[in-house]
Design a protein around this motif. Structure first.
Motif, short mmCIF file in Angstrom:
data_model
loop_
_atom_site.label_atom_id
_atom_site.label_comp_id
_atom_site.label_asym_id
_atom_site.label_seq_id
_atom_site.Cartn_x
_atom_site.Cartn_y
_atom_site.Cartn_z
N PRO A 62 -16.36 16.48 -0.66
CA PRO A 62 -15.29 15.92 0.18
C PRO A 62 -14.52 14.87 -0.60
O PRO A 62 -15.05 14.27 -1.53
N PRO A 63 -13.27 14.64 -0.24
CA PRO A 63 -12.48 13.64 -0.97
C PRO A 63 -13.07 12.25 -0.80
O PRO A 63 -13.68 11.93 0.23
N ILE A 64 -12.87 11.42 -1.79
CA ILE A 64 -13.34 10.04 -1.75
C ILE A 64 -12.42 9.24 -0.84
O ILE A 64 -11.20 9.31 -0.96
N GLU A 65 -13.01 8.50 0.08
CA GLU A 65 -12.23 7.69 1.00
C GLU A 65 -12.12 6.26 0.48
O GLU A 65 -13.09 5.70 0.00
N GLN A 66 -10.95 5.69 0.62
CA GLN A 66 -10.72 4.31 0.22
C GLN A 66 -11.16 3.39 1.35
O GLN A 66 -10.65 3.48 2.46
N LEU A 67 -12.13 2.53 1.09
CA LEU A 67 -12.63 1.62 2.12
C LEU A 67 -12.15 0.20 1.94
O LEU A 67 -12.40 -0.65 2.78
N ASP A 68 -11.47 -0.09 0.85
CA ASP A 68 -11.02 -1.45 0.53
C ASP A 68 -12.19 -2.43 0.52
O ASP A 68 -12.10 -3.53 1.04
N LEU A 69 -13.31 -2.01 -0.06
CA LEU A 69 -14.48 -2.85 -0.21
C LEU A 69 -14.78 -3.03 -1.69
O LEU A 69 -14.54 -2.13 -2.49
N LEU A 70 -15.30 -4.18 -2.03
CA LEU A 70 -15.79 -4.37 -3.39
C LEU A 70 -17.09 -3.59 -3.54
O LEU A 70 -17.76 -3.28 -2.56
#
Length: 54
Positions: free
Chosen positions: A4-12
Motif C-alpha cells: 500500500p502507498p506510504i501515508e504522510q503522518l507529519d510525525l517525526l
C-alpha cells in the motif's frame, strides 16, 4: 503483491517510535493521528479507550 502507498503522518521518527513503543493499542493511536487529531491528544484518548474497553 504490491505494498500500500506510504501515508504522510507529519510525525517525526521519534514520535512514531514513541507511539509504537508506549501505546497500548498503536494501530488505534495512529488511526487517530491520521484523522487529524493532535498526537498528544490521540495518546490520551487511546489510553482512555483501552482502559474503558478492557
Amino acid at each position: 503483491m504490491t505494498d500500500p502507498p506510504i501515508e504522510q503522518l507529519d510525525l517525526l521518527d521519534t514520535d512514531y517510535a514513541d507511539i509504537l513503543a508506549s501505546s497500548k493499542y498503536p494501530a488505534l493511536e495512529l488511526q487517530l493521528v491520521k484523522s487529524g487529531i493532535n498526537p498528544s491528544e490521540a495518546h490520551i484518548k487511546t489510553n482512555f479507550l483501552t482502559l474503558v474497553l478492557l
